[in-house]
Design a protein around this motif. Structure first.
Motif, short mmCIF file in Angstrom:
data_model
loop_
_atom_site.label_atom_id
_atom_site.label_comp_id
_atom_site.label_asym_id
_atom_site.label_seq_id
_atom_site.Cartn_x
_atom_site.Cartn_y
_atom_site.Cartn_z
N ALA A 1 20.62 1.56 -2.47
CA ALA A 1 21.81 1.07 -3.18
C ALA A 1 22.03 -0.41 -2.90
O ALA A 1 21.68 -0.92 -1.84
N ALA A 2 22.60 -1.11 -3.87
CA ALA A 2 22.90 -2.53 -3.74
C ALA A 2 24.36 -2.79 -4.08
O ALA A 2 24.96 -2.06 -4.86
N ARG A 3 24.92 -3.83 -3.51
CA ARG A 3 26.32 -4.17 -3.76
C ARG A 3 26.49 -5.14 -4.91
O ARG A 3 27.61 -5.52 -5.26
N ARG A 4 25.39 -5.57 -5.50
CA ARG A 4 25.42 -6.44 -6.67
C ARG A 4 24.46 -5.85 -7.71
O ARG A 4 23.67 -4.94 -7.39
N PRO A 5 24.46 -6.33 -8.94
CA PRO A 5 23.52 -5.80 -9.93
C PRO A 5 22.10 -6.29 -9.65
O PRO A 5 21.84 -7.49 -9.67
N GLU A 6 21.20 -5.36 -9.37
CA GLU A 6 19.82 -5.69 -9.06
C GLU A 6 18.87 -4.89 -9.94
O GLU A 6 19.23 -3.87 -10.52
N LEU A 7 17.63 -5.38 -10.00
CA LEU A 7 16.60 -4.75 -10.81
C LEU A 7 15.30 -4.71 -10.04
O LEU A 7 14.96 -5.69 -9.34
N ARG A 8 14.58 -3.59 -10.14
CA ARG A 8 13.22 -3.50 -9.62
C ARG A 8 12.30 -3.18 -10.80
O ARG A 8 12.59 -2.27 -11.59
N VAL A 9 11.22 -3.92 -10.90
CA VAL A 9 10.19 -3.65 -11.91
C VAL A 9 8.91 -3.32 -11.17
O VAL A 9 8.46 -4.10 -10.32
N ILE A 10 8.32 -2.16 -11.45
CA ILE A 10 7.27 -1.60 -10.61
C ILE A 10 6.05 -1.21 -11.44
O ILE A 10 6.17 -0.65 -12.53
N THR A 11 4.87 -1.50 -10.89
CA THR A 11 3.62 -1.03 -11.48
C THR A 11 2.61 -0.81 -10.37
O THR A 11 2.92 -0.99 -9.19
N CYS A 12 1.40 -0.42 -10.72
CA CYS A 12 0.36 -0.20 -9.73
C CYS A 12 -0.23 -1.52 -9.26
O CYS A 12 -0.20 -2.53 -9.95
N GLY A 13 -0.80 -1.51 -8.06
CA GLY A 13 -1.42 -2.71 -7.51
C GLY A 13 -2.03 -2.43 -6.17
O GLY A 13 -2.23 -1.28 -5.78
N GLY A 14 -2.32 -3.48 -5.43
CA GLY A 14 -2.93 -3.32 -4.13
C GLY A 14 -4.42 -3.04 -4.24
O GLY A 14 -5.06 -3.32 -5.24
N GLY A 15 -4.97 -2.44 -3.19
CA GLY A 15 -6.39 -2.12 -3.18
C GLY A 15 -6.74 -1.07 -4.22
O GLY A 15 -5.87 -0.38 -4.76
N TYR A 16 -8.03 -0.95 -4.48
CA TYR A 16 -8.50 -0.01 -5.51
C TYR A 16 -9.59 0.88 -4.95
O TYR A 16 -10.48 0.43 -4.22
N SER A 17 -9.51 2.17 -5.28
CA SER A 17 -10.50 3.15 -4.84
C SER A 17 -11.08 3.87 -6.04
O SER A 17 -10.34 4.26 -6.96
N GLU B 1 0.85 -1.18 0.00
CA GLU B 1 0.00 0.00 0.00
C GLU B 1 0.90 1.24 0.00
O GLU B 1 2.03 1.20 0.51
N ALA B 2 0.40 2.34 -0.58
CA ALA B 2 1.24 3.53 -0.76
C ALA B 2 1.84 4.03 0.54
O ALA B 2 3.01 4.42 0.60
N GLY C 1 -1.65 1.20 -4.20
CA GLY C 1 -0.27 0.83 -3.95
C GLY C 1 0.45 0.37 -5.19
O GLY C 1 0.10 0.77 -6.30
N ASN C 2 1.46 -0.46 -4.98
CA ASN C 2 2.32 -0.88 -6.07
C ASN C 2 2.76 -2.32 -5.93
O ASN C 2 2.98 -2.82 -4.83
N VAL C 3 2.89 -2.99 -7.07
CA VAL C 3 3.53 -4.30 -7.16
C VAL C 3 4.99 -4.07 -7.51
O VAL C 3 5.30 -3.28 -8.41
N VAL C 4 5.89 -4.74 -6.81
CA VAL C 4 7.32 -4.59 -7.04
C VAL C 4 7.95 -5.96 -7.25
O VAL C 4 7.78 -6.86 -6.43
N VAL C 5 8.69 -6.10 -8.35
CA VAL C 5 9.47 -7.31 -8.61
C VAL C 5 10.92 -7.03 -8.21
O VAL C 5 11.49 -6.02 -8.63
N PHE C 6 11.50 -7.91 -7.40
CA PHE C 6 12.90 -7.82 -7.00
C PHE C 6 13.67 -8.90 -7.77
O PHE C 6 13.30 -10.07 -7.73
N ALA C 7 14.73 -8.51 -8.45
CA ALA C 7 15.51 -9.48 -9.23
C ALA C 7 16.99 -9.11 -9.15
O ALA C 7 17.36 -7.96 -8.86
N HIS C 8 17.86 -10.09 -9.44
CA HIS C 8 19.28 -9.80 -9.48
C HIS C 8 19.90 -10.45 -10.72
O HIS C 8 19.35 -11.41 -11.29
#
Length: 215
Positions: free
Chosen positions: A180-196, A168-169, A203-210
């Motif tokens: 900051a990260a000490r290795r190569p990382e990626l975040r992919v972000i879009t909207c998500g969560g509850g709806y009004s 949620e926001a 809020g937002n959906v976040v993908v964590f990847a390396h």
């Protein structure tokens, strides 16, 4: 004219927590009936642990030199989209791609490029007034899925998903997502969560990847 290196000198600017709230207002969801066409949301089983969202100590491939990205591909959810550079608004939030171009994503061009050491940020719309957009199915992504980024230097940075989470926001974890990260990382972000009806997605959906490879 700004060059790539000139833009990157401002890469340590802190992105505000409201950075991606504007990635969609849910106009299509509202028009077609709330909940009927809601995008998938990640389950608790896809959550990670640790600051990077993924398992502590997960092996990473050697970092690549800086190079702007041109395209992101996520085969598991049939994404193949061009990338455009994004900056910050006057409020300190991340700019968003034009809503009318639903198969376009963006990357924070003042920050880390995908594949180099640090945290690279990619964002895109979940929907627009016409229907689903580039990251509509992002919440359905699973741990272990592959994200590929085509870079301007001809290399392809290959990332493995560590976690997929929704916030949620008011609870958005700035440091965990943007820090900051000490290795190569990626975040992919879009909207998500509850709806009004009044404000759209809460809020937002976040993908964590390396980075786990390159070619």
């Amino acid at each position: 004219m700004r060059t790539f290196d000139t833009v990157r000198r401002f890469g340590n600017v802190v992105i505000a927590a409201v950075s991606v709230v504007a990635l969609c207002c849910g106009a299509w969801l509202l028009r077609s009936g709330m909940g009927v066409h809601a995008p998938p949301q990640p389950s608790a089983a896809q959550a990670g642990s640790g600051r990077d969202g993924g398992p502590a100590g997960a092996a990473a491939a050697p970092a690549l030199p800086p190079s702007p990205p041109d395209r992101i591909r996520i085969p598991a959810i049939r994404v193949s989209a061009p990338l455009r550079g994004l900056g910050l608004t006057s409020a300190g939030s991340l700019e968003v791609p034009p809503a009318g171009r639903k198969n376009l994503a963006g990357w924070y061009e003042a920050g880390t490029t995908p594949g180099e050491t640090g945290t690279a940020i990619v964002a895109g719309h979940v929907d627009n007034a016409e229907g689903p957009a580039v990251f509509y199915d992002l919440g359905a992504l699973k741990k272990g899925s592959v994200v590929e980024v085509d870079r301007r230097d001809g290399r392809v940075a290959v990332f493995t998903v560590d976690a997929v989470e929704v916030y949620e926001a008011e609870d958005f974890p700035d440091e965990k997502v943007y820090g900051a990260a000490r290795r190569p990382e990626l975040r992919v972000i879009t909207c998500g969560g509850g709806y009004s009806r009044a404000t759209g997605y809460r809020g937002n959906v976040v993908v964590f990847a390396h980075l786990t490879g390159s070619r």
